[in-house]
Design a protein around this motif. Sequence first.
Motif, short mmCIF file in Angstrom:
data_model
loop_
_atom_site.label_atom_id
_atom_site.label_comp_id
_atom_site.label_asym_id
_atom_site.label_seq_id
_atom_site.Cartn_x
_atom_site.Cartn_y
_atom_site.Cartn_z
N GLU A 1 0.84 -1.21 0.00
CA GLU A 1 0.00 0.00 0.00
C GLU A 1 0.87 1.25 0.00
OE1 GLU A 1 -3.22 -0.13 -0.51
OE2 GLU A 1 -3.05 -2.31 -0.51
N HIS A 2 1.99 1.18 0.71
CA HIS A 2 2.93 2.31 0.75
C HIS A 2 3.50 2.61 -0.63
CE1 HIS A 2 6.27 4.87 2.18
NE2 HIS A 2 7.05 4.12 1.42
N ILE A 3 4.00 1.59 -1.32
CA ILE A 3 4.64 1.86 -2.62
C ILE A 3 3.61 2.20 -3.70
CG2 ILE A 3 6.59 0.36 -2.02
CD1 ILE A 3 5.59 -1.62 -4.14
N LYS A 4 2.36 1.78 -3.50
CA LYS A 4 1.31 2.13 -4.47
C LYS A 4 1.13 3.64 -4.55
CE LYS A 4 -3.49 1.16 -5.74
NZ LYS A 4 -4.80 0.62 -5.27
N LYS A 5 1.44 4.33 -3.44
CA LYS A 5 1.29 5.79 -3.42
C LYS A 5 2.21 6.48 -4.42
CE LYS A 5 0.08 5.68 1.52
NZ LYS A 5 0.52 6.03 2.90
N TYR A 6 3.24 5.78 -4.88
CA TYR A 6 4.15 6.37 -5.87
C TYR A 6 3.55 6.34 -7.27
CZ TYR A 6 7.65 6.12 -2.14
OH TYR A 6 8.34 6.27 -0.96
N GLY A 7 2.43 5.63 -7.43
CA GLY A 7 1.63 5.70 -8.64
C GLY A 7 2.34 5.38 -9.93
N ASP A 8 2.38 6.35 -10.82
CA ASP A 8 2.94 6.14 -12.16
C ASP A 8 4.43 6.44 -12.26
OD1 ASP A 8 0.61 5.20 -13.35
OD2 ASP A 8 -0.14 7.23 -13.72
N LYS A 9 5.08 6.64 -11.12
CA LYS A 9 6.54 6.73 -11.14
C LYS A 9 7.12 5.38 -11.56
CE LYS A 9 8.94 8.59 -7.90
NZ LYS A 9 9.50 8.93 -6.58
N ILE A 10 8.28 5.39 -12.20
CA ILE A 10 8.93 4.15 -12.60
C ILE A 10 9.61 3.54 -11.39
CG2 ILE A 10 10.62 3.08 -14.14
CD1 ILE A 10 8.15 4.33 -15.51
N GLY A 11 9.30 2.28 -11.09
CA GLY A 11 9.90 1.60 -9.95
C GLY A 11 10.98 0.62 -10.33
N VAL A 12 10.75 -0.12 -11.41
CA VAL A 12 11.70 -1.14 -11.87
C VAL A 12 11.90 -0.99 -13.37
CG1 VAL A 12 12.10 -3.63 -12.17
CG2 VAL A 12 11.09 -2.78 -10.04
N VAL A 13 13.13 -1.14 -13.81
CA VAL A 13 13.43 -1.14 -15.25
C VAL A 13 14.06 -2.48 -15.58
CG1 VAL A 13 14.60 -0.03 -17.17
CG2 VAL A 13 13.78 1.36 -15.23
N ASP A 14 13.34 -3.27 -16.38
CA ASP A 14 13.85 -4.55 -16.85
C ASP A 14 13.91 -4.46 -18.36
OD1 ASP A 14 14.50 -7.19 -17.30
OD2 ASP A 14 13.14 -8.00 -15.82
N GLU A 15 13.16 -5.27 -19.06
CA GLU A 15 13.11 -5.11 -20.52
C GLU A 15 12.26 -3.89 -20.87
OE1 GLU A 15 11.71 -8.81 -21.98
OE2 GLU A 15 13.60 -9.86 -21.60
N GLN A 16 11.47 -3.44 -19.92
CA GLN A 16 10.69 -2.22 -20.08
C GLN A 16 10.59 -1.50 -18.75
OE1 GLN A 16 6.88 -3.63 -21.40
NE2 GLN A 16 6.41 -4.68 -19.49
N GLU A 17 10.04 -0.31 -18.77
CA GLU A 17 9.86 0.45 -17.54
C GLU A 17 8.55 0.02 -16.87
OE1 GLU A 17 10.02 4.52 -18.82
OE2 GLU A 17 12.20 4.62 -18.51
N ILE A 18 8.62 -0.24 -15.58
CA ILE A 18 7.44 -0.72 -14.85
C ILE A 18 7.12 0.27 -13.75
CG2 ILE A 18 6.48 -2.60 -13.48
CD1 ILE A 18 9.29 -3.82 -15.23
N THR A 19 5.90 0.76 -13.73
CA THR A 19 5.50 1.74 -12.73
C THR A 19 5.17 1.06 -11.42
OG1 THR A 19 3.14 1.63 -13.25
CG2 THR A 19 4.48 3.15 -14.57
N TYR A 20 5.07 1.87 -10.38
CA TYR A 20 4.67 1.34 -9.07
C TYR A 20 3.25 0.79 -9.11
CZ TYR A 20 8.89 2.75 -6.63
OH TYR A 20 10.19 2.83 -6.19
#
Length: 506
Positions: free
Chosen positions: A30-49
Motif C-alpha cells: 500500500e505504501h509503494i502504491k502511493k508512488y503511482g505512475d513513477k517508474i519503480g523497476v526497469v527490466d526489458e521495459q519500464e514498470i510503474t509502481y
Amino acid sequence: MKKTQYFKQFTDEKTFSKLVRIKTMPLFMEHIKKYGDKIGVVDEQEITYNQIYDDALALAFKLKENDINEKENVGVFAPNNYDFVKASLGTMAYGAVATLFPQQLNDTALYYSMLKYNIKALFYAKELENVVELTKEKLPNIKFIKIENFEKKLTSFSSSIKTDDPACIVLTSGTTGKHKGAILSHKALLTGVWNGALGLKEPFDQVYVSLIPFTHVFGLIRNLLTGLYTGSKVYRTPDMKQLFKTIKIANPTILVLVPALAEIFLKLSKEVGMGILGNNLKVVIAGGAHVSPYLTLEFNKLGIHFCPGYGLTESANLVSGNPEPTYKPRSIGKLYPNQQYKIVNNELRIKGDNLMIKYYNDEEENKKAFDEEGYFRTGDLVHIDEEGFLYITGRIKEIIVLPNGENVSPAYIENKINELEEVQDSLVYDETNENGVTILVAELLPRQRALAGKNIENLQQFFEQKIDKVNKSLDSYEKINKVVIRTEDFARTPSLKIIRPERKKK
C-alpha cells in the motif's frame, strides 16, 4: 545520543518524517502504491509502481487459485529480474512465506531444497524451466507456476498478517558449511528496509542498479526493497557482461556493492574516469564482507560518499552502518535502532526487531544460534570504541588455535594487511613447515594499479618487507612467517567472499 537521533542528523527533518515504519508486507505494498505512475523497476521495459502493485496482486491470485494457504512456504526461483520482484512481493503480501532459491541451483539441489523447506508451490521463471523439470517429475503434488503476465488478480492483499508472522526464508551459508534457511518475519524484514534508508542525506527518488542477487539478503533488502520503499528506480542488470552498458543507460545515483566489486569499480574509475559509473553517482553502500579503509577513503577522494556497513542474513541484513566514513574509515559504523546487544568473550550478540525467527527445520543449529537470554550469537568478534563505533576483529569459527594454546584471528590480521595500499585482498591460514613447526601464512592479491610506476625489482621481497611492518603491530604469536603472492584472484562465493580452505583436524 540515542541511536535514531544519531542517524537522523544526516538528513533534514522533512525528509526524515517520510521514513515511516511499516509493519507488514501488505502495508508495504500500500505504501509503494502511493508512488503511482513513477517508474519503480526497469527490466526489458519500464514498470510503474502501479504496475508492480497490480502484478503482485495477480501472482497472489495464482496462489489462492492453487489453494495455497497463508504461512505455507512458496518457492521463488527466478533470475535477478522483474519476475523475481513480482513473485516475491506477491507471495509475501498474500501471506505465504517466500522461500528464495538462488538461480544457480541445479536440478538436484532444487529438488532437495524443495523437500527441505516443505514447499507447497513454486513460482519459476521461463529461463529456468529446464532446471525445474526433474522436480516436477518427482514431486507431482507440488503446484508449479510459471511466472507470466496473469490477467486475474486479487482485489486486495491479506489483512490478517501480523508483524511476527513469517514473510520469507533467505538461504545463508557464509564461506563454509551447508546452507541454512533464516526465517524473517514481516517486522524483521521491514525493520531492515527502514534501516537501509537511515543515514543518507537524500534517501528518496534515487536510481539503483541491481548488482547483488535478490536472493542474497543484501541485494533483497538494501537494494530492491529499500529502493522501492523510497520511491526510487531499480534497474535490472540482465547480464554482468552488459553491466557497464546498463550503468550508462541508468546513470545510477547510488550503488550497493560488495567490496570485491567496489575494488573493480575503483580501479576502472581511476583508469578511464568516473564516467564509467555514470554521471550522477553520489553514494556507494558497501558490505557483505570486510570493507578495506583504502576503498572507503579512495572513493571519498573521488567525491563518492562511500559508506561501509555490517549485517547478517539472520539480522535482516543491517546491524550497523557508517554515515561518517572519512571520520572512522576502519569502522563498520554504529548499531541501528531497535536492537539490543552485548559482547561476551569479544563476540557480538544481538536481539531486536530485525532478528530472524529461527532457522527453518534445523533445531540443532537453532540451539547453537541463541543464548539463554535469546540473544543471537553472531560469531563475529568485535570491539566498540568510546564513541560507539563498531569494529570487526574476526570470526569465532575461523580462529586458529596454535600448538602453544594461543588463539589467532585470521580476519584481524587480514584487516591490517588489507590496509596496505598495494594489497587488494588477503587470506591468512596456518600450515606445518618442513621442520614440523606450525607457522602463519599470508596469501596476498596485489593491487596492480598501486604497484604501477614503483619500479619494484623483487616483488616477493617488496611484500615481505611490507608484511614485516604489519608484524610489528601484532603480538608475537600473530606474526606472519610466510608470504605467498597470488597471480590470480581467490576462489569466491556468489557474494564474492573469499572461500576459506577447510582446516585440517590436528
